[in-house]
Design a protein around this motif. Structure first.
Motif, PDB file in Angstrom:
ATOM      1  N   VAL A  18       7.051  -1.114   2.311  1.00 51.65           N
ATOM      2  CA  VAL A  18       5.909  -1.008   3.480  1.00 51.65           C
ATOM      3  C   VAL A  18       4.593  -1.591   2.763  1.00 51.65           C
ATOM      4  CG1 VAL A  18       4.775   0.051   5.180  1.00 51.65           C
ATOM      5  CG2 VAL A  18       7.070   0.453   4.876  1.00 51.65           C
ATOM      6  N   ILE A  19       4.055  -0.539   1.512  1.00 56.82           N
ATOM      7  CA  ILE A  19       2.714  -1.004   1.046  1.00 56.82           C
ATOM      8  C   ILE A  19       2.798  -2.431   0.270  1.00 56.82           C
ATOM      9  CG2 ILE A  19       1.277  -0.477  -1.047  1.00 56.82           C
ATOM     10  CD1 ILE A  19       1.423   1.606   1.420  1.00 56.82           C
ATOM     11  N   ARG A  20       3.958  -2.875  -0.017  1.00 54.57           N
ATOM     12  CA  ARG A  20       4.041  -4.179  -0.677  1.00 54.57           C
ATOM     13  C   ARG A  20       3.917  -5.472   0.426  1.00 54.57           C
ATOM     14  NH1 ARG A  20       9.419  -3.122  -2.594  1.00 54.57           N
ATOM     15  NH2 ARG A  20      10.974  -3.413  -0.898  1.00 54.57           N
ATOM     16  N   THR A  21       4.214  -5.031   1.601  1.00 57.26           N
ATOM     17  CA  THR A  21       3.716  -5.931   2.585  1.00 57.26           C
ATOM     18  C   THR A  21       2.130  -6.036   2.966  1.00 57.26           C
ATOM     19  OG1 THR A  21       5.873  -5.681   3.723  1.00 57.26           O
ATOM     20  CG2 THR A  21       4.340  -6.741   4.852  1.00 57.26           C
TER      21      THR A  21
ATOM     22  N   ILE B  42       2.108 -12.471 -10.030  1.00 61.86           N
ATOM     23  CA  ILE B  42       3.257 -12.992 -10.794  1.00 61.86           C
ATOM     24  C   ILE B  42       3.663 -11.842 -11.852  1.00 61.86           C
ATOM     25  CG2 ILE B  42       3.604 -14.588 -12.730  1.00 61.86           C
ATOM     26  CD1 ILE B  42       1.640 -16.560 -11.546  1.00 61.86           C
ATOM     27  N   LEU B  43       2.771 -11.019 -12.466  1.00 59.78           N
ATOM     28  CA  LEU B  43       3.333  -9.932 -12.964  1.00 59.78           C
ATOM     29  C   LEU B  43       4.061  -9.035 -12.252  1.00 59.78           C
ATOM     30  CD1 LEU B  43      -0.004  -9.155 -15.042  1.00 59.78           C
ATOM     31  CD2 LEU B  43       2.139 -10.143 -15.992  1.00 59.78           C
ATOM     32  N   GLY B  44       3.661  -8.510 -11.244  1.00 57.87           N
ATOM     33  CA  GLY B  44       4.533  -7.597 -10.224  1.00 57.87           C
ATOM     34  C   GLY B  44       5.727  -8.242  -9.697  1.00 57.87           C
TER      35      GLY B  44
ATOM     36  N   ARG C 235      -6.094   2.167   1.302  1.00 55.58           N
ATOM     37  CA  ARG C 235      -6.552   3.354   0.427  1.00 55.58           C
ATOM     38  C   ARG C 235      -5.585   3.249  -1.114  1.00 55.58           C
ATOM     39  NH1 ARG C 235      -6.362   6.222   5.318  1.00 55.58           N
ATOM     40  NH2 ARG C 235      -3.971   6.520   5.374  1.00 55.58           N
ATOM     41  N   PHE C 236      -4.511   2.974  -0.820  1.00 54.93           N
ATOM     42  CA  PHE C 236      -3.573   2.442  -2.086  1.00 54.93           C
ATOM     43  C   PHE C 236      -4.557   1.394  -3.004  1.00 54.93           C
ATOM     44  CE2 PHE C 236      -0.343   0.207  -4.618  1.00 54.93           C
ATOM     45  CZ  PHE C 236       0.433   1.312  -5.018  1.00 54.93           C
ATOM     46  N   PHE C 237      -4.833   0.312  -2.237  1.00 53.19           N
ATOM     47  CA  PHE C 237      -5.607  -0.704  -3.002  1.00 53.19           C
ATOM     48  C   PHE C 237      -6.841  -0.104  -3.674  1.00 53.19           C
ATOM     49  CE2 PHE C 237      -8.171  -4.518  -3.524  1.00 53.19           C
ATOM     50  CZ  PHE C 237      -7.438  -5.255  -4.076  1.00 53.19           C
ATOM     51  N   ASN C 238      -7.787   0.437  -2.829  1.00 55.25           N
ATOM     52  CA  ASN C 238      -8.720   1.157  -3.341  1.00 55.25           C
ATOM     53  C   ASN C 238      -8.576   2.010  -4.555  1.00 55.25           C
ATOM     54  OD1 ASN C 238     -10.266  -0.413  -1.610  1.00 55.25           O
ATOM     55  ND2 ASN C 238     -10.308   1.610   0.011  1.00 55.25           N
ATOM     56  N   ARG C 239      -7.441   2.705  -4.658  1.00 52.62           N
ATOM     57  CA  ARG C 239      -7.357   4.101  -5.443  1.00 52.62           C
ATOM     58  C   ARG C 239      -6.974   3.273  -6.766  1.00 52.62           C
ATOM     59  NH1 ARG C 239      -3.008   6.314  -3.140  1.00 52.62           N
ATOM     60  NH2 ARG C 239      -4.590   7.474  -1.940  1.00 52.62           N
TER      61      ARG C 239
ATOM     62  N   PRO D  78      -7.030  -3.940  -8.755  1.00 57.46           N
ATOM     63  CA  PRO D  78      -6.285  -5.025  -8.768  1.00 57.46           C
ATOM     64  C   PRO D  78      -4.993  -4.628  -9.110  1.00 57.46           C
ATOM     65  CG  PRO D  78      -8.377  -5.365 -10.027  1.00 57.46           C
ATOM     66  CD  PRO D  78      -8.501  -3.961  -9.510  1.00 57.46           C
ATOM     67  N   LYS D  79      -4.540  -3.748 -10.060  1.00 53.78           N
ATOM     68  CA  LYS D  79      -3.313  -3.530 -10.336  1.00 53.78           C
ATOM     69  C   LYS D  79      -2.424  -2.938  -9.478  1.00 53.78           C
ATOM     70  CE  LYS D  79      -4.210   1.506 -11.858  1.00 53.78           C
ATOM     71  NZ  LYS D  79      -4.220   2.505 -13.057  1.00 53.78           N
ATOM     72  N   ALA D  80      -3.026  -2.577  -8.194  1.00 53.87           N
ATOM     73  CA  ALA D  80      -2.155  -2.384  -6.951  1.00 53.87           C
ATOM     74  C   ALA D  80      -1.517  -3.297  -6.809  1.00 53.87           C
ATOM     75  CB  ALA D  80      -3.372  -1.915  -5.803  1.00 53.87           C
ATOM     76  N   VAL D  81      -1.992  -4.481  -6.857  1.00 56.91           N
ATOM     77  CA  VAL D  81      -0.862  -5.786  -6.487  1.00 56.91           C
ATOM     78  C   VAL D  81       0.443  -5.664  -7.168  1.00 56.91           C
ATOM     79  CG1 VAL D  81      -0.627  -8.365  -6.622  1.00 56.91           C
ATOM     80  CG2 VAL D  81      -2.970  -7.098  -6.339  1.00 56.91           C
ATOM     81  N   VAL D  82       0.400  -5.248  -8.455  1.00 55.79           N
ATOM     82  CA  VAL D  82       1.674  -4.897  -9.311  1.00 55.79           C
ATOM     83  C   VAL D  82       2.378  -3.890  -8.612  1.00 55.79           C
ATOM     84  CG1 VAL D  82       2.644  -4.752 -11.555  1.00 55.79           C
ATOM     85  CG2 VAL D  82       0.614  -6.120 -11.168  1.00 55.79           C
ATOM     86  N   LEU D  83       1.625  -2.625  -8.702  1.00 53.24           N
ATOM     87  CA  LEU D  83       2.297  -1.583  -8.278  1.00 53.24           C
ATOM     88  C   LEU D  83       2.866  -1.435  -6.991  1.00 53.24           C
ATOM     89  CD1 LEU D  83      -0.342   1.048  -9.738  1.00 53.24           C
ATOM     90  CD2 LEU D  83       1.799   0.648 -10.781  1.00 53.24           C
TER      91      LEU D  83
END
Length: 214
Positions: A124-127, A148-150, A106-110, A113-118
């Motif tokens: 937990v989400i970053r895993t 790389i940015l994140g 859901r975090f990714f859908n919301r 692509p910027k979810a990879v940084v956020l």
């Protein structure tokens, strides 16, 4: 977990960098690493460099963390790309939480692509987000760029914060208590995301899609 790792950071000297990199890699790339204390560990490592307990230049610590974070996310992406559909469709097990995966989805859908940084800043989400990106067949080059940015912002930001604030006598004298407090604070974003997810689930059953357009 941070309480168990702290004595090792104090005693390993420069080799503590390898321990930090191993933890960051596991938290980033292995789905079973979601419980590891990435934020508090980096802050503590930065503080110990400032107090000369770890005899390394701060740039080397930040560079090592950056490499481990980028490589770990790449591994997570590949796991999702090649094994994700089967893994994400299996019921809960002791080492894999479908609930965590659904929150990451859901975090990714919301956020797209910027979810990879956020996600790099949300425990937990970053895993799970790298694997979700792999499941959704996010283009590899685009994922690598955001990865790389994140990882750069996260590694330099938290290590530098530990280095700067770790030199303050009050903090230097109570590093363990401070990092335990930081560990507590670091779970707040994940807790908020969990509560919001549960509320959304009650309002309308969430449907998990694997054909994400990015």
């Amino acid at each position: 977990m941070i309480a168990a790792l702290t004595p090792l950071l104090y005693t390993l000297g420069p080799a503590a960098l390898l321990l930090v990199m191993a933890v960051v890699f596991a938290e980033s790339g292995l789905l079973i690493g979601f419980f590891l204390p990435g934020d508090s560990l980096l802050f503590l490592a930065g503080a110990l460099v400032a107090s000369h307990v770890i005899g390394l230049p701060i740039w080397l610590l930040a560079a090592g963390v950056l490499v481990a974070a980028v490589v770990g996310d790449q591994v997570g992406y590949l796991i999702g790309r090649h094994f994700g559909p089967r893994l994400f469709s299996r019921p809960d097990s002791r080492i894999f939480s479908q609930d965590n995966a659904d929150h990451a989805q859901r975090f990714f859908n919301r956020h797209g692509p910027k979810a990879v940084v956020l996600a790099r800043f949300v425990p937990v989400i970053r895993t799970f987000v790298p694997a979700v990106a792999g499941v959704g067949h996010m283009p590899r080059r685009r994922f690598t760029l955001f990865n790389i940015l994140g990882a750069t912002a996260w590694s330099i930001g938290i290590v530098s914060a530990g280095f700067l604030f770790g030199g303050i006598p009050v903090i230097a004298g109570h590093i363990e208590l401070f990092t335990i407090g930081l560990a507590g604070l670091s779970v707040i974003p994940g807790t908020i995301a969990y509560v919001r997810g549960r509320r959304q689930q009650k309002a309308a059953p969430a449907v998990v899609h694997t054909d994400i357009l990015v």
